[in-house]
Design a protein around this motif. Structure first.
Motif, PDB file in Angstrom:
ATOM      1  N   UNK A   7      15.376  75.501  44.897  1.00 30.41           N
ATOM      2  CA  UNK A   7      14.103  75.427  44.182  1.00 30.41           C
ATOM      3  C   UNK A   7      13.388  74.133  44.538  1.00 30.41           C
ATOM      4  N   UNK A   8      12.048  74.152  44.398  1.00 26.41           N
ATOM      5  CA  UNK A   8      11.222  72.991  44.717  1.00 26.41           C
ATOM      6  C   UNK A   8      10.297  72.658  43.561  1.00 26.41           C
ATOM      7  N   UNK A   9       9.860  71.397  43.554  1.00 24.02           N
ATOM      8  CA  UNK A   9       8.826  70.954  42.619  1.00 24.02           C
ATOM      9  C   UNK A   9       8.105  69.776  43.251  1.00 24.02           C
ATOM     10  N   UNK A  10       6.810  69.667  42.987  1.00 23.49           N
ATOM     11  CA  UNK A  10       6.033  68.545  43.484  1.00 23.49           C
ATOM     12  C   UNK A  10       5.251  68.868  44.740  1.00 23.49           C
ATOM     13  N   UNK A  11       4.540  67.845  45.236  1.00 25.48           N
ATOM     14  CA  UNK A  11       3.710  67.992  46.429  1.00 25.48           C
ATOM     15  C   UNK A  11       3.935  66.789  47.346  1.00 25.48           C
ATOM     16  N   UNK A  20      13.438  69.047  46.401  1.00 27.74           N
ATOM     17  CA  UNK A  20      14.082  70.331  46.654  1.00 27.74           C
ATOM     18  C   UNK A  20      15.541  70.193  46.242  1.00 27.74           C
ATOM     19  N   UNK A  21      16.014  71.131  45.437  1.00 30.24           N
ATOM     20  CA  UNK A  21      17.410  71.122  44.998  1.00 30.24           C
ATOM     21  C   UNK A  21      18.085  72.398  45.476  1.00 30.24           C
ATOM     22  N   UNK A  83      15.227  71.534  38.874  1.00 31.41           N
ATOM     23  CA  UNK A  83      16.527  71.976  38.360  1.00 31.41           C
ATOM     24  C   UNK A  83      16.373  73.209  37.468  1.00 31.41           C
ATOM     25  N   UNK A  84      15.379  73.184  36.597  1.00 32.76           N
ATOM     26  CA  UNK A  84      15.155  74.344  35.722  1.00 32.76           C
ATOM     27  C   UNK A  84      14.793  75.592  36.522  1.00 32.76           C
ATOM     28  N   UNK A  85      14.048  75.423  37.594  1.00 34.26           N
ATOM     29  CA  UNK A  85      13.698  76.560  38.465  1.00 34.26           C
ATOM     30  C   UNK A  85      14.925  77.095  39.209  1.00 34.26           C
ATOM     31  N   UNK A  86      15.888  76.222  39.481  1.00 31.38           N
ATOM     32  CA  UNK A  86      17.066  76.612  40.254  1.00 31.38           C
ATOM     33  C   UNK A  86      18.160  77.265  39.420  1.00 31.38           C
ATOM     34  N   UNK A  87      18.006  77.280  38.117  1.00 32.05           N
ATOM     35  CA  UNK A  87      19.052  77.814  37.253  1.00 32.05           C
ATOM     36  C   UNK A  87      18.866  79.291  36.972  1.00 32.05           C
TER      37      UNK A  87
END
Length: 87
Positions: A7-11, A20-21, A83-87
């Motif tokens: 999962x990713x977050x940010x720009x 990216x996690x 992390x929340x997106x990757x769970x």
């Protein structure tokens, strides 16, 4: 907590950070950091990322971070979102 997927977050814009996690099959926490301010703030950025991961009780994770001068609160929020997106 365990990471289930990538999962990713940010720009990659100025004053932000791309996080990216992904699951770490080898176990443990692995951090890869690139930053435009690495010499001045590299240790602080690493500390902030690892502190947030510990706070969220995440294990066996690989974190790839590309920093463009983000402040601590931005780094923490991007880590949490990824992390929340990757769970």
């Amino acid at each position: 907590m365990k990471i289930n997927k990538v999962a990713k977050a940010g720009t990659l814009e100025s004053n932000d950070i791309m996080i990216m996690v992904m699951p770490n099959d080898k176990g443990g926490v692995e951090l890869q950091l690139e930053s435009i301010v690495m010499k001045q703030f590299g240790n602080q950025i690493k500390s902030t990322i690892l502190e947030k991961i510990k706070e969220m009780n995440v294990e066996d994770i690989i974190i790839k971070a590309q920093d463009k001068g983000a402040l601590d609160y931005t780094i923490k929020s991007r880590i949490q979102t990824a992390i929340e997106r990757a769970m």
